[in-house]
Design an enzyme around this catalytic site. Structure first.
Site, PDB file in Angstrom:
ATOM      1  CB  THR A   1      -0.962   0.018   1.205  1.00 39.54           C
ATOM      2  OG1 THR A   1      -0.232  -0.185   2.412  1.00 39.54           O
ATOM      3  CG2 THR A   1      -2.008  -1.070   1.068  1.00 39.54           C
TER       4      THR A   1
ATOM      5  CE  LYS B   1       0.289  -3.539   3.233  1.00 43.04           C
ATOM      6  NZ  LYS B   1      -0.568  -2.706   4.169  1.00 43.04           N
TER       7      LYS B   1
ATOM      8  CB  THR C   1      -3.327  -3.803   7.325  1.00 39.37           C
ATOM      9  OG1 THR C   1      -4.516  -3.204   7.804  1.00 39.37           O
ATOM     10  CG2 THR C   1      -3.372  -5.296   7.529  1.00 39.37           C
TER      11      THR C   1
ATOM     12  CD  GLU D   1       2.423   4.650   6.507  1.00 43.55           C
ATOM     13  OE1 GLU D   1       2.051   4.973   7.628  1.00 43.55           O
ATOM     14  OE2 GLU D   1       1.732   4.058   5.680  1.00 43.55           O
TER      15      GLU D   1
ATOM     16  CG  ASN E   1      -0.187   8.418   8.867  1.00 42.69           C
ATOM     17  OD1 ASN E   1      -0.677   7.460   8.279  1.00 42.69           O
ATOM     18  ND2 ASN E   1       1.046   8.396   9.348  1.00 42.69           N
TER      19      ASN E   1
END
Lengths: 383, 383
Positions: free
Chosen positions: A146, A168, A179, A259, A378
Site C-alpha cells: 500500500t 507488507k 495493516t 511511514e 497520515n
C-alpha cells in the site's frame, strides 16, 4: 524467491483494477502439497475486518490450499455485505483451483469502511490463477504493497528444506498506518498444531515487538503454510529458529520502511524483574510522542524516557534507574549521569537502553521517530 | 485577577534569571488568612520531581501559607541534591515571610534532569517577596509560562466569596510537552478535608479529561488554597461547582494553547455500559496518532475511530457502534452510514461522538490534532 522459494508453492500478482492507477493489487499464493497444514495469527483488535473473521474460521481446520490477498481496500467495517464479499472471493479462488473455499484464506488491506469493487476483484482472481507460477513470489509481494515503498521478502535455507515469506505494512498488534499482512511458506512437513505453536512464538518475539505508532489495525494477519514437498520432517527447534529468522528479517524491513520515519529506535530494557515488566516499559517508552520527537530532533532527552517509564506499573525504584542512549549512560541512579554532549544521535539506528536495576530480565521493542513526514502522510492519505 | 481575585491573597511574578532571555520565571502566591486550609493533587507518574515530593509532604498538614513556582527548570531527576534545592527554596520563602517552610509548597516546570540555578532562584524569592501585592496575580500567571503563548487565568464569583486561578501547560495526568501547574484560591472558609474532596472531584472532571498527547509529566500539580477572608462558609455543592468551573475554564485555555495544535477535538462517548468504559474508549481514541493526523488533514476518517475503539476492553459489539463527526452519523452499526461529504471539518472545534449502544453512561475527553508544528516544537525544544 519470497513465498515461492520453498517447493510446492506457486504464486502470482496482478493488477485487478482495485487500486486506481494500474498498480498490482491482487496476489494469490497456492500450496500444491502434498501437505496443506497451516496456521495463522490475527489482530487482537476487537473490530476485525471481514477477511480476518473469515480466515480465522478457515484456519480452525488447520489446512490451507490457497491465500488470496488484495491491496486497495481493507473490507473492514463493511457489515454483512462485506463478509459476503470475502466469502465470494474465497469461492472464486476455489472455483479457479477446483478446490474447496473452506481452505482458502483471504487478506485485505487499504481503506476501512468501503466495499471492495467485486467485479474487478473476481476477474483479478481468474487472471492471477492463470498466471500462477513457481516464479510468482516477487509479483505477489509487490501486489500487496500500500504505502510500502519497497516489497518485503525473505527466505532461509535449513537442512533439506526452506522457509520463505513476504510482508507488507509496519508492525503487528500495534502497527503503523497500514495493516501488516505476512505469508510464510515452507516445504518442510510439519503438522498444523506444530505450525501454530511455532508461529505464535516466532511472532511474539518479532512482529509483536514492533511498535511504530501504537495503533492497532483491523486487518493484521500472519499465515504459515507447509507443503511438505521437500519430504523432510524438520527438527522443530531448528524449524522454529528459521521461521523466527524470517519473521525478524521481515519485521526489520517493515521498520526501516515505516511511514515518514527517519530513525529506527531500539528500546532495550534490561534489569527488569520479569520479561512482562521489560515489555511494558519498552512499549510505554516506544509510545511516547515527546520522546519520539526528541529522537527525531537528535536530542538525547533522557528525561522523557524516565517520564515514560514512570507511567508503568513495572517494578523499579526511580532513583535506581539508569538510561543510556547509543551507549552513553546519560542518566545514572535516576539523575544526571555522563555528559549528554557525548551522545552521537546522528546514525539512523538509535538504541535507548533502560536499566531498571530490579532483576535479570530483558526485552527490546523496536519503534521509529515521530516526524513531520509521518503527520503529512497520515493526514493526507485516507486509510 | 487570577489568584489574587479572592480576598486574603497577594502575589508577585519576577524575572529571577532562571530562564535565559530575561522573561519572568518566578512566581509567589501568599495566603494572608485568616485560614490557611489547602489541598493538592499531583501527577500519577511514579517518577516525581523533587518539588512534587516536597509539596505532597507539606500538604499532609492541610495548610499552606505560600506557593513558590518557577519556570525554566523542572528539578526532576536531580537526585538528593535536587530535593535539597527544593527544601532550600521553601526555607527561603519562609524566611522572607517570617513563617514556616513546612507550609510552603514548591512547583517547578521546565527541563528535566538539570539542577536549578539556586543563586538566581533564591535572589528571585527575595525580589518576589518584596513585590507581593493584591495586584500581583497577572504577573504571577505570566511567570509560570514555558511554551505557553498566553497566560491562563480564571475567576468566578459566588454568594459572598470568589474562586480564582492560574495555570500553565496542557493537560493533567496525560499532559502535553509542558508540565501542568495550577493554583486555585478562594476567600471562602472551607476546611482542608472539604477542599481535598472538592479538588479531587473537580480535577477528575476537568484536567483529568484533557489528553493532549498521552504523555504524563513528572511535575503536574494542582493546589487549592482557602484564606477564609470573605468570612463565608459556603454551601459545599455550590463551592464545588465554582471550583469545577474555574478548572474547566483553565482546562479549556490549556487545550486551545496546546503546542502546535490546529484543532480542539472533543471525543464524546455515549451509550457506554459504565463511565469507566466511556473514559477508556475516549482516552484510546484521543491517543490514536493516526486519527489525530486525519483530523489535522480534515479527513472524517471514522475507520480510525473504530480501530481505536477496538483496542479497548469496554463493553460493545462492533456491529452496533455508531460514530458521528461534527453531528453527521457517518458510521452506523459498525459500517458505512451517512455520506462523509456532509461532514464539515473546517471549524477549529471538532466533535467526535461514539455511541457504543451498550448502556446509559457517557464521558468526554478533550484532545488536539497531531501536526507537523507539534513535531517541530517537540523535536527542537529540550524539556
Amino acid at each position: 524467491m519470497s513465498v515461492t522459494a520453498p517447493l510446492g508453492f506457486r504464486a502470482a500478482g496482478v493488477a485487478a483494477g482495485i487500486k486506481s492507477g494500474g498498480a498490482r493489487d491482487l496476489a494469490l499464493v497456492v500450496n500444491d502439497g502434498p501437505s496443506r497444514a497451516a496456521a495463522g495469527v490475527f489482530t487482537a483488535n476487537r473490530v476485525k475486518a471481514a477477511p480476518v473473521l473469515w480466515s480465522q474460521q478457515v484456519l480452525k481446520g488447520g489446512r490451507l490450499r490457497a491465500v488470496v490477498l488484495n491491496s486497495g481496500g481493507a473490507n473492514a467495517c463493511t457489515g454483512p455485505e462485506g463478509f459476503q464479499d470475502t466469502h465470494a472471493t474465497a469461492e472464486k479462488v476455489a472455483e479457479a483451483l477446483s478446490d474447496s473455499a473452506g481452505e482458502v484464506a483471504v487478506c485485505s488491506t487499504g481503506l476501512i469502511g468501503e466495499r471492495l469493487p467485486m467485479d474487478a476483484l473476481l476477474s483479478g482472481v481468474d487472471a492471477a490463477a492463470a498466471q500462477l507460477s513457481r516464479d510468482g513470489g516477487l509479483a505477489a509481494a509487490d501486489a500487496i504493497r500500500t504505502t510500502d515503498t519497497v516489497s518485503k521478502i525473505s527466505f532461509k535455507r535449513a537442512a533439506g528444506y526452506m522457509v520463505g515469506g513476504m510482508a507488507k505494512g509496519a508492525g503487528m498488534l500495534a502497527p503503523a498506518l497500514a495493516t501488516m499482512l505476512c505469508v510464510i511458506t515452507t516445504d518442510a512437513d510439519v503438522s498444523a498444531d506444530d505450525l501454530d505453536a511455532v508461529l505464535r512464538r516466532a511472532t511474539a518475539k518479532t512482529f509483536d515487538r514492533l511498535d511504530a505508532d501504537g495503533c492497532m489495525s483491523t486487518n493484521d494477519t500472519v499465515l504459515l503454510l507447509a507443503s511438505g514437498a521437500a519430504g523432510v520432517k524438520p527438527d522443530l527447534a531448528e524449524f522454529e529458529q528459521k521461521v523466527t529468522e524470517v519473521c525478524a528479517d521481515l519485521a526489520r524491513q517493515l521498520l526501516v520502511d515505516a511511514e515518514g520515519a527517519s530513525k529506527a529506535i531500539a528500546v532495550e530494557v534490561v534489569g527488569a524483574a520479569s520479561e512482562r515488566d521489560a515489555l511494558t516499559v519498552g512499549r510505554a517508552v516506544s509510545r511516547s510522542n515527546l520522546l519520539k520527537c526528541a529522537v527525531h530532533g537528535e536530542d538525547p532527552n533522557w528525561g522523557r524516557v524516565l517520564a515514560a517509564v514512570g507511567t508503568t506499573d513495572a517494578a523499579f525504584e526511580p532513583d535506581r534507574v539508569n538510561v543510556a542512549i547509543n551507549g552513553i549512560w546519560i542518566c545514572r541512579g535516576g539523575a544526571v549521569g555522563d555528559d549528554r554532549a557525548k551522545v552521537d544521535m546522528r546514525p539512523r539506528d538509535v538504541t535507548i537502553t533502560i536499566d531498571l536495576s530490579a532483576g535479570p530480565h530483558s526485552a527490546t521493542i523496536h519503534t521509529t521517530d515521530l516526524t513531520a513526514a509521518y503527520v503529512h502522510e497520515n493526514s493526507a492519505y485516507s486509510s
